[in-house]
Every structure is written in structure tokens, then in C-alpha cells.
Scaffold this motif. Structure first.
Motif, mmCIF file in Angstrom:
data_model
loop_
_atom_site.group_PDB
_atom_site.id
_atom_site.type_symbol
_atom_site.label_atom_id
_atom_site.label_comp_id
_atom_site.label_asym_id
_atom_site.label_seq_id
_atom_site.Cartn_x
_atom_site.Cartn_y
_atom_site.Cartn_z
ATOM 1 N N UNK A 102 1.041 -0.938 0.192
ATOM 2 C CA UNK A 102 0.089 0.286 -0.221
ATOM 3 C C UNK A 102 0.866 1.470 -0.026
ATOM 4 N N UNK A 103 0.426 2.432 -0.150
ATOM 5 C CA UNK A 103 0.683 3.799 -0.398
ATOM 6 C C UNK A 103 1.414 3.785 1.411
ATOM 7 N N UNK A 104 2.579 4.814 0.940
ATOM 8 C CA UNK A 104 3.107 5.482 1.961
ATOM 9 C C UNK A 104 2.269 6.138 3.408
ATOM 10 N N UNK A 105 2.218 5.603 4.355
ATOM 11 C CA UNK A 105 0.480 6.539 4.926
ATOM 12 C C UNK A 105 -0.536 5.563 5.518
ATOM 13 N N UNK A 106 -0.513 4.045 4.775
ATOM 14 C CA UNK A 106 -1.773 3.596 4.646
ATOM 15 C C UNK A 106 -1.750 2.833 5.251
ATOM 16 N N UNK A 107 -0.778 2.865 7.033
ATOM 17 C CA UNK A 107 -1.472 2.065 8.004
ATOM 18 C C UNK A 107 -0.672 0.561 8.171
ATOM 19 N N UNK A 108 0.031 0.282 6.811
ATOM 20 C CA UNK A 108 0.803 -0.804 6.932
ATOM 21 C C UNK A 108 1.823 -1.601 8.439
ATOM 22 N N UNK A 109 2.172 -0.177 9.428
ATOM 23 C CA UNK A 109 3.141 -0.583 9.142
ATOM 24 C C UNK A 109 2.426 -0.741 11.022
ATOM 25 N N UNK A 110 1.673 -0.113 11.365
ATOM 26 C CA UNK A 110 0.586 0.176 12.546
ATOM 27 C C UNK A 110 -0.350 -1.020 12.568
ATOM 28 N N UNK A 111 -0.555 -1.433 11.467
ATOM 29 C CA UNK A 111 -1.265 -3.112 11.670
ATOM 30 C C UNK A 111 -0.447 -3.771 12.177
ATOM 31 N N UNK A 112 0.534 -4.461 11.203
ATOM 32 C CA UNK A 112 1.532 -4.878 11.723
ATOM 33 C C UNK A 112 2.153 -5.104 13.061
ATOM 34 N N UNK A 116 -2.040 2.390 -8.097
ATOM 35 C CA UNK A 116 -3.577 2.615 -7.961
ATOM 36 C C UNK A 116 -3.450 2.684 -6.731
ATOM 37 N N UNK A 117 -2.657 4.469 -6.367
ATOM 38 C CA UNK A 117 -3.581 5.186 -5.487
ATOM 39 C C UNK A 117 -5.445 6.034 -6.042
ATOM 40 N N UNK A 118 -5.981 5.808 -4.932
ATOM 41 C CA UNK A 118 -7.187 6.588 -5.243
ATOM 42 C C UNK A 118 -6.853 8.051 -5.542
ATOM 43 N N UNK A 119 -5.979 8.492 -5.458
ATOM 44 C CA UNK A 119 -6.388 10.337 -5.443
ATOM 45 C C UNK A 119 -4.767 10.852 -5.976
ATOM 46 N N UNK A 120 -3.827 10.036 -5.057
ATOM 47 C CA UNK A 120 -2.321 10.760 -6.568
ATOM 48 C C UNK A 120 -2.064 10.405 -7.463
ATOM 49 N N UNK A 147 -5.794 -0.024 0.919
ATOM 50 C CA UNK A 147 -5.878 1.643 0.895
ATOM 51 C C UNK A 147 -5.882 2.496 1.856
ATOM 52 N N UNK A 148 -5.489 3.908 1.887
ATOM 53 C CA UNK A 148 -5.981 4.476 2.313
ATOM 54 C C UNK A 148 -6.841 5.130 2.776
#
Length: 512
Positions: free
Chosen positions: A221-231, A358-362, A393-394
Motif C-alpha cells: 500500500x501507499x506510504x501512510x496507509x497504515x501497514x506498520x500500524x497494523x503489523x 493504484x492510489x485512489x487520489x494521487x 488502501x488509505x
């Protein structure tokens, strides 16, 4: 006078007995160390002489021969300082031998006579118990660790003078009591909680499946989407460490000299997150003096590899064997040791070099073909060994600002524990298999039978996604876990469909 003192040497995550034999004879002068000692053991003479002088003791001026038996086993580290020093004192008739005969000793001596902590005390205490000894005398800082082993007294000492007084009956030292470890389910053990994560229902579901079945996960996923937070919240939904798991995990950390044990036992499942510049030896283990690597330090826990494509290709490829075999054998010219490595791999990565494919906005600014080359840094065989590929996804701003409470880790963990209980019953009596992810082909045929509709669905997915035979097996394992979470005895088409959905990021279908 001839004296024997019990000690031990750590090999892998276990210890073998070593007998320190001290003989003081009439001919010659000095201290002679034999029995294949390394440099740290050879240097013990200078530490012991200084410790004697600062403890109001004198070393005999006669020839002192110290043999570390068995002579063909290499002795490493400063943990032999204390048994050698005590052996010399006993050979000089300054220490009684009655208590010494039933004791194992380990510890490093400082020049002022204080006893400093050493690594590997837990395996040494277990070795002392196996050898039928009554007690182990170790540095005070290591006493709680040694007390974990039942059936042996752990005596914590702070100086050479204390050891001598204790063995002579002048000083009484009460054995350190073994403290009961708290379970991970108790509040306050984890600062993180899944209740902190807004949105990301798809990713949370995937991590719940991973925790329930011991499956490996790749989050993209994109930077800041929460991957590390989830892990970092995945350990909060894993089942509590059993007594056997806690003991084995603490052994590994004790051998490596890592902090983290509370009152002797690790109470949290390990979460290891090595930097992407880590070497192969740091990840797998080994070195000139063999030490467990990150895959072993993550045993019974999580190995988190953030920015997966940034790791060296050769570093990632060494993960393939431990992911399959759940152990790692480090073989060198002078030694061969085996470390357990039953960990859950959680990896995270951006979808492309700029991070916004594949980012929805950027908009992605990568050149044509860059996404495919970026994904190509991860080999197909390694991706095959990762059961769940999920896109993170963000979260929209409106959802981030909402006050709706998210599901807590405690609620998710209850479902995970229930699913693990089903698996424990399924694999009862089968050694080395505890979760669905560890099933072999024979177990797959027995526990993952499909009806005609599920089989046809899986065959179509195999053709369309160009999946390998290993991916086929892993889809079955994930489907089995999904069925266990749902409380279903048989795997249904819906379970297979959800498992297939978690293979959507295979290299054959991503970045084209």
C-alpha cells in the motif's frame, strides 16, 4: 590438591556439561588453561588474579593446571571465570567441597571481584537439572532467569567473596523464587490495540486469519496507509504464550544475551523488525561465535520486514528454508548448530518506487515498467511462501475523524484462540504441527477436502492467476483457517473464494 567444578557450555539453544578440573602441583609456576579455550577464556587468568587480590585472596605460587573437559569442545565466553576461580580456591583448601559437588557455576569476574551477568544462563540451569545437580550459582542479575527451571535452586551472588562465604557455610543466600509470568491477555501488557485502527476492515480480517492459522502476510500500500500500524498490533491478537513456548523463547533470547524477560520469562510474543540493511548472518544467525539471528529471535512470534523490496535479494532468499522447515541449521567448518525458527512473517511494501501505484487520489509518477521491476525484487518462490497478499488502501479523512469505536484486540483474540483450540484438537499427538499453516500434503488431503463447486472455483483461479502448486496448497490452508474461524467442519466455496482473494497480489497479476 585436585578439584572438580561443574559448569556448562551453550551449544545452539541448549547447554552441555563442562567439568572444570583444577590441579595444583609442585613443579613450575603460573596458571595453565587447557581444554580448547577461546581468547576470552584464556584471558580469565588476568581477571581472576586481579579479583583474588581485590577480594583478600591469594593465588598459589605453585603450578596450577585447569582443564575444561571435554577437551574437544571449544569453550567460549567469560562465563568460566567464576567456576575456574572457585576451583582454584577449593584446590587451595580455602573452600569446602561438600556444597560444591552438587552445584553448577557460571559468571564473569570483574577486576574488583564482583560477579557480572552472562548470557545463556537458562540453558545452563536446564543442563544442571538434567545432570542431577541441586543448585546453580550465577550472577544475581541472572538468578531470576535460572529460577524458571523447576527442580533446581538458583543462587544469585554479587562477588567472589560472597561465593566463597556461601560455599563455606558462613553466609546464607536464599534461593531465588520463580515468578509466575503474566499472560498476554492481561491489560497493560500491550500499549497497542486494534481499536486504534480506523477503517481497514479488509486488512484486519486478513491479519485475524493470519493469527488464527499462523499464516505469512504481505501488505502492500501507499506510504501512510497504515501497514506498520497494523503489523505492530498483530501480536496483541495472538494466543498467550504457553509455558513450553515461553521457556523455549526465553532460552533463545538468553543465548543471544537479549533483554526482554520479565522476572525470568518472556511474557510477550516476540516482535522483531530488523532494518532493511541487515545482513544474511544477522537475519539467519551464525558468525564466528554462533548466535541466533532474527528468524530465531522471532520464534513463536512475528518477524516484520518493512520496505521488503529494499532488503538485499540474497538476504530475502535465505528466508525460504526456515519458512518451510521452521528451523535453521547454521553449518560452518568448525561447528554446526540448529536454532528453532517457527515465526509468522509479516512484510510490508510500497506498490512502486514512488509509492502511489493504484492510489485512489494521487498519481503514480513511475516510468513504464517500473512497477513490474520493483515487484521483481521479490522472487516468485518467496512470494509463493506468503499465504496472504493484501492491499492496504488509505483511509478517507472522514472515516479517520469519525468517533465510531473499532473492534478491540481482546475481541479479535477471543476468536483467534477459539480457532487455535480447534487446530490443537485436530493435530493432537502430531509432533511439530500446531497450526494449519504447518500442515503437510498428507494432512491437506485429510483435513482440506473440497466439494465439486469449491474444487472448480479453485481450478479456475489457478489458471487465471497462473499460481504454482505451492500456492494451491497455501490457498487450501487459508481456506481451512477461515472455516475454523467460522466454526465450520467442512470447507465451503465461500471460504475458498475468500482465500483466493488474498492471492490477488501475486507477481503474475500485479504491475502488468
Amino acid at each position: 590438591m585436585f578439584v572438580r567444578v561443574h559448569s556448562g557450555a551453550v551449544v545452539g539453544i541448549d547447554a552441555v556439561p563442562v567439568t572444570v578440573e583444577v590441579d595444583i602441583t609442585g613443579g613450575g609456576l603460573g596458571l595453565f588453561l587447557v581444554g580448547l579455550p577461546d581468547s576470552a577464556v584464556k584471558e580469565s587468568e588476568q581477571r581472576i588474579r586481579a579479583a583474588f587480590g581485590n577480594s583478600d585472596r591469594r593465588m598459589s605460587g605453585r603450578k596450577i593446571v585447569v582443564n575444561l573437559a571435554p577437551a574437544d569442545l571449544r569453550k567460549e565466553g567469560a562465563g568460566f571465570d567464576l567456576p575456574i576461580a572457585v576451583g582454584i580456591l577449593a584446590a587451595q583448601s580455602e573452600i569446602r567441597t561438600d556444597l560444591l559437588e552438587g552445584s553448577m557455576l557460571a559468571g564473569e569476574l570483574s577486576l574488583d571481584g564482583t560477579v557480572k551477568p552472562v548470557r545463556g544462563v537458562l540453558p545452563l540451569a536446564d543442563c544442571a537439572r538434567r545432570e542431577g545437580l541441586r543448585r546453580i550459582i550465577v550472577p544475581a542479575e541472572n538468578a531470576a532467569e535460572a529460577a524458571v527451571v523447576e527442580g533446581i535452586e538458583a543462587i544469585g551472588v554479587r562477588s567472589l567473596r560472597e561465593v566463597a562465604d556461601y560455599l563455606n557455610g558462613v553466609l546464607t543466600i536464599a534461593p531465588t523464587a520463580a515468578a509466575l509470568a503474566r499472560t498476554p491477555g492481561q491489560s497493560g501488557l500491550y500499549a497497542e490495540d486494534f481499536a486504534d485502527v480506523k477503517g481497514q476492515a479488509h486488512a484486519k480480517r486478513a491479519l485475524e486469519i493470519a493469527a488464527a492459522g499462523g499464516h505469512n502476510v504481505l501488505m502492500i500500500g501507499a506510504p501512510g496507509s497504515g501497514k506498520t500500524m497494523l503489523a505492530r498490533r498483530l501480536p496483541t491478537i495472538l494466543p498467550p504464550l504457553s509455558g513450553e513456548e515461553a521457556l523455549e523463547t526465553t532460552k533463545i533470547h538468553s543465548v543471544a544475551g537479549k533483554p526482554g524477560a520479565v522476572q525470568g520469562l518472556l511474557v510477550r510474543r516476540p516482535f522483531r523488525a530488523p532494518h532493511h540493511l541487515a545482513s544474511r548472518v544477522a537475519l539467519i544467525g551464525g558468525g564466528q561465535s554462533p548466535m541466533p539471528g532474527e528468524v530465531s529471535l522471532a520464534h513463536n512470534g512475528i518477524l516484520f520486514l518493512d520496505e521488503l523490496p529494499e532488503f538485499g535479494r540474497s538476504v530475502l532468499e535465505v528466508l525460504r528454508q526456515p519458512l518451510e522447515e521452521k528451523r535453521i541449521t547454521v553449518s560452518r567448518a568448525k561447528y554446526s548448530v540448529e536454532y528453532p525458527a517457527n515465526f509468522t512473517l509479516v512484510a510490508a511494501m510500497n506498490p512502486c518506487p514512488c509509492g502511489y501505484y493504484n492510489h485512489p487520489d494521487k498519481e503514480c509518477t513511475c516510468a513504464p515498467g517500473a512497477v513490474h521491476r520493483y515487484m521483481g525484487r521479490i522472487s516468485g518462490p518467496l512470494l509463493d511462501r506468503i499465504d496472504l497478499h493484501i492491499e492496504v488502501v488509505p483511509v478517507p479523512v472522514g472515516e479517520l475523524a469519525a468517533d465510531r469505536p473499532a473492534e478491540s484486540s481482546a475481541a479479535i483474540r477471543a476468536r483467534v484462540v477459539a480457532a487455535r483450540a480447534v487446530q490443537a484438537e485436530r493435530f493432537r499427538g502430531i509432533g511439530g504441527v500446531h497450526t494449519n499453516a504447518m500442515m503437510n500434503p498428507k494432512m491437506l488431503r485429510e483435513h482440506c477436502t473440497l466439494d465439486s463447486a469449491s474444487r472448480a472455483l479453485l481450478e479456475r483461479a489457478m489458471e487465471r492467476l497462473s499460481l504454482s502448486a505451492r500456492a494451491y496448497d497455501r490457498i487450501l490452508k487459508v481456506a481451512r483457517t477461515i472455516a475454523d474461524l467460522a466454526g465450520e467442519e467442512r470447507i465451503a466455496a465461500a471460504h475458498v473464494a475468500e482465500a483466493i482473494n488474498y492471492r490477488s497480489l501475486d507477481r503474475e497479476s500485479w504491475g502488468r
